[in-house]
Design a protein around this motif. Structure first.
Motif, mmCIF file in Angstrom:
data_model
loop_
_atom_site.group_PDB
_atom_site.id
_atom_site.type_symbol
_atom_site.label_atom_id
_atom_site.label_comp_id
_atom_site.label_asym_id
_atom_site.label_seq_id
_atom_site.Cartn_x
_atom_site.Cartn_y
_atom_site.Cartn_z
ATOM 1 N N GLU A 135 0.829 -1.210 0.000
ATOM 2 C CA GLU A 135 0.000 0.000 0.000
ATOM 3 C C GLU A 135 0.861 1.257 0.000
ATOM 4 N N ALA A 136 1.927 1.217 0.799
ATOM 5 C CA ALA A 136 2.835 2.373 0.873
ATOM 6 C C ALA A 136 3.610 2.545 -0.428
ATOM 7 N N GLN A 137 3.987 1.430 -1.070
ATOM 8 C CA GLN A 137 4.680 1.487 -2.352
ATOM 9 C C GLN A 137 3.840 2.233 -3.379
ATOM 10 N N ILE A 138 2.593 1.820 -3.483
ATOM 11 C CA ILE A 138 1.701 2.409 -4.480
ATOM 12 C C ILE A 138 1.425 3.871 -4.152
ATOM 13 N N THR A 139 1.217 4.170 -2.872
ATOM 14 C CA THR A 139 0.962 5.550 -2.455
ATOM 15 C C THR A 139 2.144 6.449 -2.814
ATOM 16 N N LEU A 140 3.348 5.987 -2.542
ATOM 17 C CA LEU A 140 4.548 6.780 -2.815
ATOM 18 C C LEU A 140 4.711 7.046 -4.310
ATOM 19 N N MET A 141 4.460 6.026 -5.123
ATOM 20 C CA MET A 141 4.574 6.211 -6.575
ATOM 21 C C MET A 141 3.533 7.183 -7.099
ATOM 22 N N LEU A 142 2.294 7.036 -6.628
ATOM 23 C CA LEU A 142 1.231 7.921 -7.095
ATOM 24 C C LEU A 142 1.537 9.379 -6.734
ATOM 25 N N LYS A 143 2.176 9.579 -5.570
ATOM 26 C CA LYS A 143 2.473 10.946 -5.120
ATOM 27 C C LYS A 143 3.698 11.522 -5.823
ATOM 28 N N THR A 144 4.797 10.766 -5.867
ATOM 29 C CA THR A 144 6.060 11.331 -6.350
ATOM 30 C C THR A 144 6.207 11.285 -7.863
ATOM 31 N N LEU A 145 5.835 10.167 -8.483
ATOM 32 C CA LEU A 145 6.060 10.009 -9.913
ATOM 33 C C LEU A 145 4.876 10.443 -10.762
ATOM 34 N N GLY A 147 2.185 12.519 -9.642
ATOM 35 C CA GLY A 147 1.653 13.842 -9.370
ATOM 36 C C GLY A 147 0.252 13.887 -8.809
ATOM 37 N N LEU A 148 -0.261 12.773 -8.267
ATOM 38 C CA LEU A 148 -1.589 12.799 -7.667
ATOM 39 C C LEU A 148 -1.546 13.488 -6.307
ATOM 40 N N SER A 149 -2.611 14.180 -5.961
ATOM 41 C CA SER A 149 -2.712 14.801 -4.645
ATOM 42 C C SER A 149 -3.069 13.736 -3.619
ATOM 43 N N THR A 150 -2.871 14.064 -2.334
ATOM 44 C CA THR A 150 -3.233 13.112 -1.285
ATOM 45 C C THR A 150 -4.741 12.853 -1.290
ATOM 46 N N HIS A 151 -5.535 13.832 -1.708
ATOM 47 C CA HIS A 151 -6.983 13.631 -1.812
ATOM 48 C C HIS A 151 -7.304 12.592 -2.891
ATOM 49 N N GLU A 152 -6.673 12.729 -4.055
ATOM 50 C CA GLU A 152 -6.920 11.781 -5.153
ATOM 51 C C GLU A 152 -6.470 10.372 -4.785
ATOM 52 N N ILE A 153 -5.335 10.274 -4.089
ATOM 53 C CA ILE A 153 -4.847 8.961 -3.671
ATOM 54 C C ILE A 153 -5.813 8.349 -2.657
ATOM 55 N N GLY A 154 -6.324 9.183 -1.752
ATOM 56 C CA GLY A 154 -7.293 8.697 -0.781
ATOM 57 C C GLY A 154 -8.519 8.118 -1.460
ATOM 58 N N LYS A 155 -8.980 8.774 -2.528
ATOM 59 C CA LYS A 155 -10.123 8.265 -3.289
ATOM 60 C C LYS A 155 -9.804 6.926 -3.931
ATOM 61 N N ALA A 156 -8.583 6.817 -4.472
ATOM 62 C CA ALA A 156 -8.187 5.566 -5.134
ATOM 63 C C ALA A 156 -8.150 4.410 -4.143
ATOM 64 N N PHE A 157 -7.743 4.701 -2.892
ATOM 65 C CA PHE A 157 -7.660 3.659 -1.856
ATOM 66 C C PHE A 157 -8.935 3.567 -1.008
ATOM 67 N N LYS A 199 0.520 -2.397 -11.002
ATOM 68 C CA LYS A 199 -0.682 -2.188 -10.193
ATOM 69 C C LYS A 199 -0.871 -0.698 -9.917
ATOM 70 N N THR A 200 0.213 0.007 -9.680
ATOM 71 C CA THR A 200 0.147 1.444 -9.444
ATOM 72 C C THR A 200 -0.338 2.178 -10.687
ATOM 73 N N LEU A 201 0.221 1.806 -11.841
ATOM 74 C CA LEU A 201 -0.196 2.443 -13.088
ATOM 75 C C LEU A 201 -1.663 2.136 -13.398
ATOM 76 N N TYR A 202 -2.095 0.950 -13.012
ATOM 77 C CA TYR A 202 -3.492 0.547 -13.194
ATOM 78 C C TYR A 202 -4.412 1.446 -12.372
ATOM 79 N N LEU A 203 -4.034 1.707 -11.108
ATOM 80 C CA LEU A 203 -4.811 2.605 -10.249
ATOM 81 C C LEU A 203 -4.832 4.023 -10.823
ATOM 82 N N LEU A 204 -3.695 4.482 -11.303
ATOM 83 C CA LEU A 204 -3.598 5.822 -11.882
ATOM 84 C C LEU A 204 -4.500 5.939 -13.098
ATOM 85 N N PHE A 205 -4.455 4.944 -13.965
ATOM 86 C CA PHE A 205 -5.282 4.966 -15.173
ATOM 87 C C PHE A 205 -6.765 4.963 -14.811
ATOM 88 N N ASN A 206 -7.146 4.143 -13.832
ATOM 89 C CA ASN A 206 -8.549 4.074 -13.427
ATOM 90 C C ASN A 206 -9.040 5.391 -12.854
#
Length: 421
Positions: A135-145, A147-157, A199-206
């Motif tokens: 979970e932390a791996q995916i969160t870190l990638m979504l944030k750093t690489l 550019g998702l906001s913490t709000h958007e990541i929260g929605k994804a999770f 899996k991270t890219l899949y979440l980003l695309f969705n």
């Protein structure tokens, strides 16, 4: 400065942040080291703020991307020249960065296209280090690489923004404590870590394909970013795995329909009503090509099956000519592998096309855990509507309204409610 000009600057900077911030963070993290990722993020943040402040009162540069890279690079060079930072740099290029004679040429080299790609790949795999929870791996990638906001990541999770912020803090502290390097894993770990990256890219695309943003159902920028990073994987011999090609095929098929998913008023156009002559044939053919490449391995991944389902839809000449029986078989296989409630839901929708709506309703009514899901309630409403029971259809459509904040989805459900009257 006019309001329109100010709005234009914000739009350009927002676009650049989404597409370029991850690249700059990756390069600068390679310079300063993964434990100092916050240093890289601070420089990028300062660069974006300076762009807003500078461009607001003057002319937007002819090449805004180059302006950002140059500004970020100069900020990093100034920081490295301070001895207290210089002695902390420990990586393969440290000797070049610690000499005044080679510092600037080395930094220039780091911002070339090949080095930017390499830095992003290194960052992807560093984020997926086994010491970090998935979970932390995916969160870190979504944030750093990405550019998702913490709000958007929260929605994804499906969790709160506060939870995401705490997770990021704990992850960064762990990276510092264990001094995790920014590098590729060994050959034995490459496949496993590539799956986490995918899996991270899949979440980003969705998140882009069906956005959590109330006013934007589709966010093409997120989908394009996920696709760009997936292409990076397929371009590198170390990561050009069958499942990466399957993922890329899946993205091509979905993006090919973007121009027909919403009408001129921003209203949702359902699959059966979309103008297939407007589907992007180039992307569909490209998807077919990646599907062929994905078949060259010895194993099958869930992404192969999802891409195969999308392929049947994309290559069907009309809704009625769709091979629903094939799609049902593919969903049944995927359900056996994943036991996912959403896969089960999608399978039931297809079941209605193949074996009748009564059977699909019976399967949907037995499902547990999705009672507060908008798509679940909308699907049941649609099934009852097609089966001639407008009363039950109306009840489920009204229930669905409580479980979405998307204006486009709300409007679609209201149209369906009107059909029930």
């Amino acid at each position: 400065m006019t309001d329109n000009s100010n709005k234009e600057v914000h739009q350009i900077v927002d676009h650049l942040f989404r597409h370029e911030a991850g690249k700059m963070v990756a390069v600068l993290t390679r310079v300063f080291g993964f434990p100092n990722i916050e240093q890289a993020e601070d420089i990028v943040q300062d660069t974006i703020i300076r762009a807003l402040e500078t461009w607001k009162y003057g002319k937007i540069p002819e090449n805004p991307q180059a302006w950002l890279y140059r500004t970020a690079k100069n900020k990093a060079i100034d920081l490295i020249r301070r001895q207290k930072v210089k002695h902390k740099i420990e990586n393969d290029i440290a000797p070049l960065l610690k000499s005044e004679y080679t510092l600037v040429p080395a930094m220039n080299e780091m911002f070339t296209e090949n080095e930017i790609k390499d830095s992003q790949l290194r960052m992807m795999f560093a984020c997926c280090h086994p010491s970090i929870s998935q979970e932390a791996q995916i969160t870190l990638m979504l944030k750093t690489l990405c550019g998702l906001s913490t709000h958007e990541i929260g929605k994804a999770f499906l969790t709160s923004e506060d939870t995401i912020q705490k997770r990021l803090y704990r992850t960064r502290e762990k990276i510092k404590e264990e001094k995790i390097p920014l590098d590729y894993p060994g050959a034995n770990a490459m496949t496993e870590r590539t799956d986490t990256v995918l899996k991270t890219l899949y979440l980003l695309f969705n998140e882009g394909y069906n956005s959590s943003h109330p006013e934007r159902l589709i966010r093409e920028d997120l989908c394009e970013e996920a696709m760009r990073l997936c292409i990076l994987l397929t371009e590198n011999p170390k990561t050009n795995l069958p499942q990466a090609n399957a993922m890329l095929a899946l993205m091509c098929y979905h993006i090919s329909r973007f121009n027909t998913r919403l009408d001129d008023k921003g209203f949702i156009v359902l699959l059966k009503d979309q103008d297939r002559t407007q589907w992007n044939r180039f992307l569909i053919e490209r998807g077919n090509r990646f599907m062929q490449l994905s078949a060259e391995g010895d194993t099958i991944h869930d992404y192969h099956i999802e891409a195969a389902i999308a392929s049947v839809h994309a290559n069907a000449m009309s809704y009625d000519e769709t091979n629903w029986q094939m799609i049902l078989q593919l969903y049944s296989t995927l359900l056996q592998r994943t036991n996912s409630p959403m896969v089960a839901l999608n399978r039931c929708v297809v079941l209605g096309e193949v074996e009748g709506y009564e059977k699909a309703i019976a399967e949907l009514e037995k499902m547990k855990g999705l009672e507060e899901n908008c798509y679940y309630n909308t699907s049941l409403g649609e099934m009852y509507m097609k089966n001639g029971d407008k009363g039950k259809a109306k009840a489920y459509f009204q229930k669905a309204l409580a479980f979405t904040s998307s204006n486009a989805e709300i409007e679609l459900i209201r149209r369906k409610l009107a059909d029930c009257s």
